[in-house]
Design an enzyme around this catalytic site. Sequence first.
Site, mmCIF file in Angstrom:
data_model
loop_
_atom_site.group_PDB
_atom_site.id
_atom_site.type_symbol
_atom_site.label_atom_id
_atom_site.label_comp_id
_atom_site.label_asym_id
_atom_site.label_seq_id
_atom_site.Cartn_x
_atom_site.Cartn_y
_atom_site.Cartn_z
ATOM 1 N N HIS A 20 0.821 -1.213 0.000
ATOM 2 C CA HIS A 20 0.000 0.000 0.000
ATOM 3 C C HIS A 20 0.858 1.267 0.000
ATOM 4 C CE1 HIS A 20 -4.178 0.767 -0.159
ATOM 5 N NE2 HIS A 20 -4.437 0.975 1.105
ATOM 6 N N ASN A 66 -6.926 6.310 3.978
ATOM 7 C CA ASN A 66 -8.341 6.587 3.702
ATOM 8 C C ASN A 66 -8.743 8.027 4.022
ATOM 9 O OD1 ASN A 66 -8.150 6.276 6.442
ATOM 10 N ND2 ASN A 66 -9.902 4.910 6.638
ATOM 11 N N ASP A 91 -0.936 2.517 -5.296
ATOM 12 C CA ASP A 91 -0.931 1.094 -5.634
ATOM 13 C C ASP A 91 -2.265 0.718 -6.266
ATOM 14 O OD1 ASP A 91 -2.613 -0.420 -3.139
ATOM 15 O OD2 ASP A 91 -1.824 1.570 -2.713
ATOM 16 N N ASN A 112 -9.279 3.276 -1.421
ATOM 17 C CA ASN A 112 -9.818 4.192 -0.412
ATOM 18 C C ASN A 112 -9.149 5.562 -0.403
ATOM 19 O OD1 ASN A 112 -11.795 2.423 0.482
ATOM 20 N ND2 ASN A 112 -10.418 1.472 1.962
#
Length: 191
Positions: A20, A66, A91, A112
């Site tokens: 991530h 997020n 990503d 997100n």
Amino acid sequence: MKYLIVGLGNIGAEYSSTRHNMGFMVLDAWAQASNISFESDRYGSVAEVSFKGRKFVLLKPSTYMNLSGKAVVYWVQKLKVPLENVLVICDDLNLPFGTLRMRKEGSDGGHNGLKNIKELLGTQRYARIRIGIGNDFGRGQQVNFVIGELSDEEKAQVPEICDKVIEGVKNFATIGPDRTMNSLNAKQPAQ
């Protein structure tokens, strides 16, 4: 010409080499290659690098993935950067590992960070480069996969991936997004 280049990731050493954090990895590689360092500032770590008369403000949000939109909106407004000069690096589970895809705009694709940026900017009209991380996980294991460590084989490919993305960002600012998409999107994953 000023550009805001946002690398998405999660803050904290425990996330530094996770899938991530590909956006952070690219900006860290660029800063290291340019012999500059990031400074902590509001909603993120920031560094500046110049290339062919363009100034790139590199931003690694400190808001967790997020909530990335909060940092993006703040820095877009602070720097008065037009949205066509904003580029987000993140990503992507939907692409094989190392595959790159640039778009001038588009959906969040279930990411997100991109979802929050869209919500807070009020638009999807900003460029993004997605770095494929693959989707080799079992049912219900998506979160563990994206915040999981890269394999040794994947880590070995990261420098080449970062170089290609940095080249893509420079091209975005110098030859424009259309020509950049043609060249960047055609490249095969790192081997």
